[in-house]
Design a protein around this motif. Structure first.
Motif, PDB file in Angstrom:
ATOM      1  N   SER A 363    -111.645 -26.231 -51.230  1.00 56.17           N
ATOM      2  CA  SER A 363    -111.312 -24.871 -51.648  1.00 56.17           C
ATOM      3  C   SER A 363    -110.321 -24.271 -50.657  1.00 56.17           C
ATOM      4  CB  SER A 363    -112.578 -24.011 -51.700  1.00 56.17           C
ATOM      5  OG  SER A 363    -113.494 -24.531 -52.631  1.00 56.17           O
ATOM      6  N   PHE A 364    -109.384 -23.476 -51.176  1.00 60.03           N
ATOM      7  CA  PHE A 364    -108.398 -22.905 -50.265  1.00 60.03           C
ATOM      8  C   PHE A 364    -109.052 -21.937 -49.286  1.00 60.03           C
ATOM      9  CE2 PHE A 364    -107.806 -20.642 -54.426  1.00 60.03           C
ATOM     10  CZ  PHE A 364    -108.433 -19.455 -54.095  1.00 60.03           C
ATOM     11  N   ARG A 365    -108.396 -21.784 -48.158  1.00 60.35           N
ATOM     12  CA  ARG A 365    -108.877 -20.881 -47.112  1.00 60.35           C
ATOM     13  C   ARG A 365    -108.143 -19.547 -47.233  1.00 60.35           C
ATOM     14  NH1 ARG A 365    -107.716 -25.707 -45.126  1.00 60.35           N
ATOM     15  NH2 ARG A 365    -105.756 -25.002 -44.193  1.00 60.35           N
ATOM     16  N   ALA A 366    -108.890 -18.464 -47.418  1.00 64.52           N
ATOM     17  CA  ALA A 366    -108.290 -17.148 -47.655  1.00 64.52           C
ATOM     18  C   ALA A 366    -108.848 -16.127 -46.673  1.00 64.52           C
ATOM     19  CB  ALA A 366    -108.556 -16.689 -49.085  1.00 64.52           C
ATOM     20  N   GLN A 367    -107.976 -15.198 -46.282  1.00 67.02           N
ATOM     21  CA  GLN A 367    -108.381 -14.127 -45.374  1.00 67.02           C
ATOM     22  C   GLN A 367    -107.713 -12.830 -45.805  1.00 67.02           C
ATOM     23  OE1 GLN A 367    -107.403 -14.809 -41.279  1.00 67.02           O
ATOM     24  NE2 GLN A 367    -108.536 -13.038 -40.534  1.00 67.02           N
ATOM     25  N   HIS A 368    -108.512 -11.744 -45.875  1.00 68.90           N
ATOM     26  CA  HIS A 368    -108.005 -10.414 -46.209  1.00 68.90           C
ATOM     27  C   HIS A 368    -108.251  -9.475 -45.029  1.00 68.90           C
ATOM     28  CE1 HIS A 368    -108.793 -11.070 -50.831  1.00 68.90           C
ATOM     29  NE2 HIS A 368    -107.971 -11.966 -50.311  1.00 68.90           N
ATOM     30  N   THR A 369    -107.277  -8.619 -44.743  1.00 68.88           N
ATOM     31  CA  THR A 369    -107.475  -7.583 -43.726  1.00 68.88           C
ATOM     32  C   THR A 369    -106.808  -6.298 -44.193  1.00 68.88           C
ATOM     33  OG1 THR A 369    -105.479  -8.239 -42.516  1.00 68.88           O
ATOM     34  CG2 THR A 369    -107.564  -9.222 -41.813  1.00 68.88           C
ATOM     35  N   ILE A 370    -107.333  -5.164 -43.767  1.00 73.78           N
ATOM     36  CA  ILE A 370    -106.730  -3.862 -44.023  1.00 73.78           C
ATOM     37  C   ILE A 370    -106.716  -3.079 -42.726  1.00 73.78           C
ATOM     38  CG2 ILE A 370    -108.922  -2.854 -44.784  1.00 73.78           C
ATOM     39  CD1 ILE A 370    -107.230  -1.128 -46.747  1.00 73.78           C
ATOM     40  N   THR A 371    -105.576  -2.406 -42.450  1.00 73.05           N
ATOM     41  CA  THR A 371    -105.399  -1.683 -41.199  1.00 73.05           C
ATOM     42  C   THR A 371    -104.810  -0.308 -41.482  1.00 73.05           C
ATOM     43  OG1 THR A 371    -104.920  -3.765 -40.066  1.00 73.05           O
ATOM     44  CG2 THR A 371    -104.342  -1.727 -38.916  1.00 73.05           C
ATOM     45  N   PRO A 372    -105.462   0.774 -41.047  1.00 74.09           N
ATOM     46  CA  PRO A 372    -104.858   2.106 -41.195  1.00 74.09           C
ATOM     47  C   PRO A 372    -103.599   2.215 -40.322  1.00 74.09           C
ATOM     48  CG  PRO A 372    -107.207   2.254 -40.726  1.00 74.09           C
ATOM     49  CD  PRO A 372    -106.812   0.850 -40.458  1.00 74.09           C
ATOM     50  N   ILE A 373    -102.536   2.819 -40.874  1.00 72.07           N
ATOM     51  CA  ILE A 373    -101.294   3.011 -40.116  1.00 72.07           C
ATOM     52  C   ILE A 373    -100.871   4.476 -40.096  1.00 72.07           C
ATOM     53  CG2 ILE A 373    -100.428   0.674 -40.430  1.00 72.07           C
ATOM     54  CD1 ILE A 373     -98.734   1.699 -42.758  1.00 72.07           C
ATOM     55  N   GLY A 374    -101.771   5.374 -40.504  1.00 77.51           N
ATOM     56  CA  GLY A 374    -101.470   6.789 -40.524  1.00 77.51           C
ATOM     57  C   GLY A 374    -102.301   7.472 -41.582  1.00 77.51           C
ATOM     58  N   GLN A 375    -102.036   8.760 -41.787  1.00 77.97           N
ATOM     59  CA  GLN A 375    -102.772   9.523 -42.782  1.00 77.97           C
ATOM     60  C   GLN A 375    -102.474   8.967 -44.175  1.00 77.97           C
ATOM     61  OE1 GLN A 375    -104.920  11.995 -42.134  1.00 77.97           O
ATOM     62  NE2 GLN A 375    -105.418  12.270 -44.304  1.00 77.97           N
ATOM     63  N   ASP A 376    -103.522   8.544 -44.888  1.00 78.08           N
ATOM     64  CA  ASP A 376    -103.384   7.983 -46.238  1.00 78.08           C
ATOM     65  C   ASP A 376    -102.373   6.845 -46.279  1.00 78.08           C
ATOM     66  OD1 ASP A 376    -105.228   9.800 -47.383  1.00 78.08           O
ATOM     67  OD2 ASP A 376    -103.662  11.329 -47.483  1.00 78.08           O
ATOM     68  N   SER A 377    -102.344   6.030 -45.242  1.00 75.01           N
ATOM     69  CA  SER A 377    -101.391   4.919 -45.146  1.00 75.01           C
ATOM     70  C   SER A 377    -102.115   3.681 -44.619  1.00 75.01           C
ATOM     71  CB  SER A 377    -100.224   5.274 -44.218  1.00 75.01           C
ATOM     72  OG  SER A 377     -99.543   6.433 -44.669  1.00 75.01           O
ATOM     73  N   TYR A 378    -101.802   2.508 -45.250  1.00 78.58           N
ATOM     74  CA  TYR A 378    -102.526   1.292 -44.897  1.00 78.58           C
ATOM     75  C   TYR A 378    -101.624   0.071 -44.989  1.00 78.58           C
ATOM     76  CZ  TYR A 378    -106.550   4.319 -45.822  1.00 78.58           C
ATOM     77  OH  TYR A 378    -107.428   5.363 -45.811  1.00 78.58           O
ATOM     78  N   ASN A 379    -101.928  -0.910 -44.140  1.00 83.76           N
ATOM     79  CA  ASN A 379    -101.399  -2.264 -44.288  1.00 83.76           C
ATOM     80  C   ASN A 379    -102.501  -3.149 -44.853  1.00 83.76           C
ATOM     81  OD1 ASN A 379     -98.840  -1.815 -43.333  1.00 83.76           O
ATOM     82  ND2 ASN A 379     -99.253  -2.538 -41.261  1.00 83.76           N
ATOM     83  N   MET A 380    -102.166  -3.934 -45.880  1.00 85.12           N
ATOM     84  CA  MET A 380    -103.112  -4.867 -46.482  1.00 85.12           C
ATOM     85  C   MET A 380    -102.516  -6.269 -46.396  1.00 85.12           C
ATOM     86  SD  MET A 380    -104.069  -2.672 -49.887  1.00 85.12           S
ATOM     87  CE  MET A 380    -104.496  -0.918 -49.776  1.00 85.12           C
TER      88      MET A 380
END
Length: 589
Positions: A363-380
């Motif tokens: 099975s493939f190896r998968a990773q998810h992350t989310i990081t806040p970068i400001g007010q109502d702003s995110y990196n996914m």
């Protein structure tokens, strides 16, 4: 962004309106690609396959009975076959996916340009020599192009399509082209409709291969559609609560297309993200479309390790499907998949035997992350790796022993940034990896890919109007030997584009749109053919066009209409485009 003052807009609109009726020459669109590398000095003949007007054409494809021509040398002895797709339209219309199917095998997946009020025309040439086994036999040819005419919705563009085939004879200098012995469809097998599977659910085909088959290569057609057209802008389901409703779809940004034999994964593809002509800012894709819009890439998987199983005389199920990296692998609707199996036979009529000696498809190896970068702003971030390793030993009916090794390694990364409550969104994605199959240490299939993609998309507004701006950077880098019957190619395609789409609801015209594109393209193949092209475009005007390489000696240069600044400006200001965006509240047909 500061927009021009209303007074200037009204005055300029009046000037444009007084001159618009003088513009009638259609815009000529094209995809930057290599010229056909087919024999030019041999006798050839052209056959019209289809000439059809696609108006309200949902589930009403053009269907014709194909008969091999007898005036182009002995049937099946051709050195090459090429297709010519020429289409024209005017008015307003969405971009439409289209396909050409012969004897239940999809041999070309393409899409339309979005027309202009003055009309648009494009011609695409495709080498289909690898399908000679199909063209050498009578069959049913289907051209599918689902279109809608609805003047109340502003959709008025009909597509007039002419498809011709050119058969190149063979001689001592240009011999009969190498080809598979047989081609089996992986499709719905419909006789009067499109043959593509709409996935999900997975598409299954029952196959019975000849018992003396010794090589089998699967070719896959794969295109995201509907909620999956902008799959690279979809976010993991777990992150949907972080962005406003209607921003985009879920199921994440990772897609894997798979081939399975009786439920066992035989190989995978990480598909190239094709940007169609209605994507984000339609004027960006005039007169140059994004790579793959007119000729979608295909993906090959070596099925030869499964030959001992497939040649037992019993029916087997070959499956095409697409999955996400969500826990349940679920997709949105939908992916259009089809394919074929090209097969070579042993000279004897005795069965091929052998067995799979190693099967490692984790099975493939998968990773998810989310990081806040400001007010109502995110990196996914989504990061996925996949590998395939299959070995087999086969013994042909004539006694030859072959050791087959089939390996694949792919990596996918996607970073999406949503700023200021998703008023600005950015995606940076990269797909890279390689596939290699060796038969007794000799490579028969090689595929090294590197597909970077970057899109910046931002909504803008001031007192005069609102809309969006977008910037695109995309590359298609591929070293490809598709099968033992085809020549190897190396393609490096790079495209940088940007454009603006602004609506002015209270002024003399309802919107403006523009686009700038820079394209660089390089091609070389195993026969030492080469080609390069550098093309720049600003608001429909080609400002630079340089070509080189060995294929240019017989390449008919692109000749469009006389480039008129007024015509270019009108194409950007009059009427409206059928814009497609990666959000959920867009009305689509």
């Amino acid at each position: 962004m500061h927009l021009a003052s209303p007074a200037k807009q009204v005055t300029f609109s009046a000037l444009i309106s007084s001159l618009a009726q003088n513009i009638s020459t259609p815009l000529v669109n094209f995809q930057v690609n290599q010229p056909l590398a087919v024999p030019k000095s041999v006798p050839k003949c052209e056959v019209e396959l289809v000439h059809h007007l696609f108006a309200n054409s949902y589930y009403q494809p053009a269907i014709t009975v194909y008969t091999p021509p007898t005036s182009c040398g002995p049937i099946g002895s051709w050195s090459a076959i090429s297709l010519n797709w020429t289409a024209t339209s005017n008015g307003t219309q969405y971009d439409r996916l289209a396909g050409v199917t012969l004897s239940n095998v999809e041999i070309w997946r393409t899409s339309t340009s979005e027309p202009t009020p003055g009309g648009i025309i494009w011609t695409v040439l495709k080498d289909v020599t690898k399908y000679i086994p199909l063209f050498a036999e009578p069959g049913t040819l289907i051209v599918d192009l689902n279109n809608v005419i609805d003047p109340k919705s502003g959709l008025t563009g009909e597509y007039d399509v002419r498809l011709t085939a050119t058969f190149h004879q063979s001689d001592w200098l240009h011999p009969k082209a190498p080809r598979a012995d047989l081609i089996f469809p992986l499709s719905t097998l419909s006789g009067d409709q499109s043959n593509v599977f709409a996935v999900p659910p997975a598409g299954n085909t029952t196959v019975v291969l000849p018992r003396n088959a010794v090589t089998a290569i699967v070719e896959i057609q794969a295109t995201g559609n509907g909620q999956e057209e902008f799959w690279y802008f979809n976010v993991p389901d777990e992150y949907l609560p972080y962005i406003p409703p209607e921003t985009t779809y879920g199921k994440g940004s990772f897609r894997e297309v798979r081939v399975l034999v009786d439920g066992l994964v035989a190989g995978v593809a990480f598909p190239y993200p094709v940007l169609f002509t209605g994507a984000f800012v339609p004027t960006v894709w005039r007169p140059i479309v994004a790579y793959g819009a007119y000729d979608a890439p295909t993906y090959n998987v070596d099925l030869t390790p499964f030959i001992p199983l497939l040649t037992d005389g019993s029916p087997h199920t070959v499956t095409l499907d697409a999955i996400s990296d969500e826990p349940d692998h679920a997709l949105n609707p939908n992916w259009y998949l089809s394919g074929n199996i090209k097969v070579s036979l042993d000279e004897s009529n005795k069965p091929t035997t052998g067995n799979i000696t190693r099967y490692e498809v984790p099975s493939f190896r998968a990773q998810h992350t989310i990081t806040p970068i400001g007010q109502d702003s995110y990196n996914m971030t989504v990061d996925v790796s996949q590998s395939v390793f299959i070995e087999a030993t086969i013994v042909t009916g004539s006694g030859a022993r072959k050791h087959i090794t089939w390996k694949q390694n792919f990596h996918f990364s996607n970073v999406q940034s949503y700023a200021n409550n998703a008023s600005a969104s950015f995606v940076t994605q990269r797909i890279n990896g390689n596939s290699i199959s060796t038969h007794n240490l000799l490579p028969v299939l090689l595929d090294n890919v590197d597909f970077p993609l970057s899109i910046d998309f931002e909504y803008v507004a001031d007192e005069t109007g609102s809309g969006w701006v977008a910037t695109f950077d995309q590359q298609y880098n591929r070293n490809y030997l598709p099968s033992p019957w085809e020549v190897s190619t190396t393609i490096r395609s790079s495209q940088h584009a940007n454009g603006t789409y602004i609506r002015y609801p209270n002024n003399g015209f309802n919107r403006t749109a523009n686009g700038t594109t820079f394209n660089e393209f390089h091609y070389v193949d195993g026969k030492l053919n080469s080609y390069s092209r550098l093309v720049d475009v600003t608001n429909n005007t080609v400002t630079k066009d340089r070509q080189g390489g060995t294929l240019t000696w017989d390449f008919w240069p692109f000749v469009g209409r006389p480039w008129s600044p007024l015509a270019d400006l009108l194409d950007g200001l009059i009427g409206f485009e059928a814009v497609r965006l990666p959000n959920r509240n867009e009305n689509k047909h």
